[in-house]
Design a protein around this motif. Structure first.
Motif, short mmCIF file in Angstrom:
data_model
loop_
_atom_site.label_atom_id
_atom_site.label_comp_id
_atom_site.label_asym_id
_atom_site.label_seq_id
_atom_site.Cartn_x
_atom_site.Cartn_y
_atom_site.Cartn_z
N SER A 128 6.32 70.64 15.28
CA SER A 128 5.98 71.63 13.78
C SER A 128 5.35 69.98 12.97
CB SER A 128 7.10 71.41 12.76
OG SER A 128 7.99 72.52 13.47
N ILE A 129 4.12 70.20 12.38
CA ILE A 129 3.57 69.09 11.02
C ILE A 129 3.71 69.83 10.03
CG2 ILE A 129 2.82 67.63 13.33
CD1 ILE A 129 -0.41 69.02 12.66
N PRO A 130 3.60 69.02 9.24
CA PRO A 130 3.60 69.58 7.55
C PRO A 130 1.76 70.06 7.89
CG PRO A 130 4.42 66.95 7.59
CD PRO A 130 4.31 67.62 9.76
N TYR A 131 2.44 70.80 6.85
CA TYR A 131 1.07 71.24 6.05
C TYR A 131 0.59 70.72 5.83
CZ TYR A 131 -2.34 73.16 2.16
OH TYR A 131 -3.55 73.56 1.53
N LEU A 177 10.40 70.06 18.45
CA LEU A 177 10.67 68.69 18.39
C LEU A 177 8.80 68.02 16.63
CD1 LEU A 177 8.41 69.18 22.18
CD2 LEU A 177 10.33 67.90 21.08
N ASP A 178 8.87 66.89 16.43
CA ASP A 178 8.41 66.49 14.94
C ASP A 178 7.05 66.12 15.93
OD1 ASP A 178 7.55 65.23 13.15
OD2 ASP A 178 9.54 64.67 12.00
N GLY A 179 6.12 66.53 15.53
CA GLY A 179 4.71 66.56 15.82
C GLY A 179 4.01 65.19 15.41
N ARG A 180 4.97 64.47 14.51
CA ARG A 180 4.41 63.39 13.82
C ARG A 180 4.77 62.11 14.32
NH1 ARG A 180 7.25 63.96 7.82
NH2 ARG A 180 9.02 65.26 9.24
N SER A 181 5.80 62.51 15.45
CA SER A 181 6.43 61.48 16.39
C SER A 181 5.39 60.76 17.25
CB SER A 181 7.30 61.68 17.70
OG SER A 181 8.32 62.48 16.95
N SER A 182 5.56 59.83 17.73
CA SER A 182 4.14 59.16 18.56
C SER A 182 3.55 60.22 19.73
CB SER A 182 4.38 57.61 19.04
OG SER A 182 5.52 57.55 19.71
N ARG A 183 1.97 59.81 20.58
CA ARG A 183 2.62 60.44 21.53
C ARG A 183 3.41 60.19 22.70
NH1 ARG A 183 -1.88 59.86 18.86
NH2 ARG A 183 -3.48 61.24 19.32
N GLU A 184 3.75 58.94 22.86
CA GLU A 184 4.48 58.53 24.00
C GLU A 184 6.18 59.25 23.47
OE1 GLU A 184 3.15 57.29 26.53
OE2 GLU A 184 5.24 57.32 27.35
N SER A 185 6.71 59.09 22.15
CA SER A 185 8.19 59.30 22.20
C SER A 185 8.19 61.06 22.57
CB SER A 185 8.76 58.65 21.17
OG SER A 185 7.61 59.79 19.64
N LEU A 186 7.69 61.98 22.34
CA LEU A 186 7.41 63.36 22.05
C LEU A 186 7.13 63.89 23.75
CD1 LEU A 186 4.20 64.63 19.92
CD2 LEU A 186 7.29 65.37 19.68
N PHE A 187 6.12 62.70 24.55
CA PHE A 187 6.66 62.88 26.19
C PHE A 187 8.23 62.30 26.29
CE2 PHE A 187 6.26 60.43 29.51
CZ PHE A 187 6.46 61.40 30.61
N THR A 188 8.46 61.07 26.03
CA THR A 188 9.86 61.02 26.48
C THR A 188 10.65 62.32 26.37
OG1 THR A 188 8.96 58.51 26.21
CG2 THR A 188 11.11 58.80 26.38
N GLU A 189 10.59 63.00 24.81
CA GLU A 189 11.81 63.33 24.52
C GLU A 189 11.51 64.48 25.28
OE1 GLU A 189 11.55 63.98 20.82
OE2 GLU A 189 13.61 65.41 20.58
N VAL A 190 10.46 65.03 25.93
CA VAL A 190 10.35 65.77 26.41
C VAL A 190 10.79 66.47 28.15
CG1 VAL A 190 8.79 68.00 27.20
CG2 VAL A 190 8.38 67.15 24.83
N PHE A 191 10.20 65.30 28.68
CA PHE A 191 10.29 64.43 29.76
C PHE A 191 11.81 64.60 30.07
CE2 PHE A 191 10.48 61.61 33.58
CZ PHE A 191 9.73 62.14 34.61
N ASN A 192 12.21 64.16 29.69
CA ASN A 192 14.24 64.27 29.88
C ASN A 192 14.90 65.10 29.54
OD1 ASN A 192 13.48 61.10 29.95
ND2 ASN A 192 13.96 59.74 27.57
N ALA A 193 14.31 65.87 28.34
CA ALA A 193 15.16 67.33 28.78
C ALA A 193 14.73 68.13 29.80
CB ALA A 193 14.65 67.83 27.10
N VAL A 194 13.27 67.68 30.43
CA VAL A 194 13.08 68.73 31.53
C VAL A 194 14.39 68.36 32.23
CG1 VAL A 194 11.42 69.09 32.55
CG2 VAL A 194 11.10 69.43 30.59
#
Ligand code: ATP
Ligand code: NNR
Length: 202
Positions: A128-131, A177-194
């Motif tokens: 998600s990202i805000p309006y 996931l908060d789409g305002r996070s950096s590309r790298e932290s989004l990747f890390t969060e998803v990769f770790n969860a998977v």
């Protein structure tokens, strides 16, 4: 084993960026993009607001999308070969004896309101990202069919809110996931969860 990761979320939330990053590190991984299943322009309904109703399930050939995901489930190695993905390894094994881990990423903006598709997804993420951020990012994009003026406020954002509300009723098992996070932290969060989920399954 086969495992399907779903990257859903708002338009311009960063789904494709995240998917491409994941594809780089996951071996035996294929992808299905929902945007490839839009119906031809002349089949898109025009709403009472005068805009083509692109941000609805009716604008998409969801049967074809589900059939594509099922084709991967049926035989991931054949799917990879027929979709021009470089398969790891050389020989084509019998699907019943192919014990390696195969991953499919399903990416799109309307994944979690169509039960036949949802039933196939093993781990679901939603960006998600805000309006304001969404409107800004969208204004810089060039789609095959360019956005007419006013489309975002009249159609895209209201449809997003409607679908998100429906999604929350249908399935609570979605990682947000908060789409305002950096590309790298989004990747890390998803990769770790998977990885965490796969560790419980393998
Ligand atoms: N984490 C991020 N932070 C800031 N900007 C980002 C981030 N991820 C992607 N972007 C930018 O946002 C825009 C949309 O990204 P992307 O194409 O990955 O989104 P999307 O969700 O696939 O969009 P859509 O499906 O609506 O086409 C691009 O300009 C991209 O560079
Ligand atoms: N890919 C397309 O054909 C197309 C045409 C018109 C609009 N869109 C937009 O794509 C977004 C999803 O990625 C939706 O918000 C559509 O409005 C796509």
């Amino acid at each position: 084993m086969k495992f399907i990761i779903a990257i859903g979320g708002v338009t311009n939330g960063g789904k494709t960026t995240l998917t491409n990053r994941l594809m780089k590190v996951l071996s035996n991984c294929c992808v299905v993009h929902q945007d490839d299943f839009f119906k031809p322009q002349d089949q898109i309904a025009i709403g009472a607001d005068g805009f083509k109703q692109y941000d609805t399930l009716e604008a998409l050939d969801m049967e074809a999308m589900v059939a594509t995901v099922r084709a991967w489930v049926e035989n991931p190695r054949k799917f990879a070969l027929s979709h021009g993905v470089e398969a790891t390894g050389t020989e084509i094994e019998d699907k019943d004896t192919d014990s390696r881990l195969h991953i499919l990423i399903v990416e799109g903006f309307l994944l979690y309101t169509y039960p036949p598709l949802m039933d196939l997804l093993d781990q679901k993420f939603f960006i998600s990202i805000p309006y304001q951020e969404c409107k800004l990012r969208r204004s810089t994009r060039n789609y095959t069919v360019p956005d007419p003026p006013g489309l975002f406020d009249a159609h895209v954002w209201p449809m997003y809110l409607k679908n998100r509300a429906q999604m929350n009723v249908l399935d609570a098992n979605i990682v947000h996931l908060d789409g305002r996070s950096s590309r790298e932290s989004l990747f890390t969060e998803v990769f770790n969860a998977v990885q965490e989920r796969l560790n419980t399954l393998l």
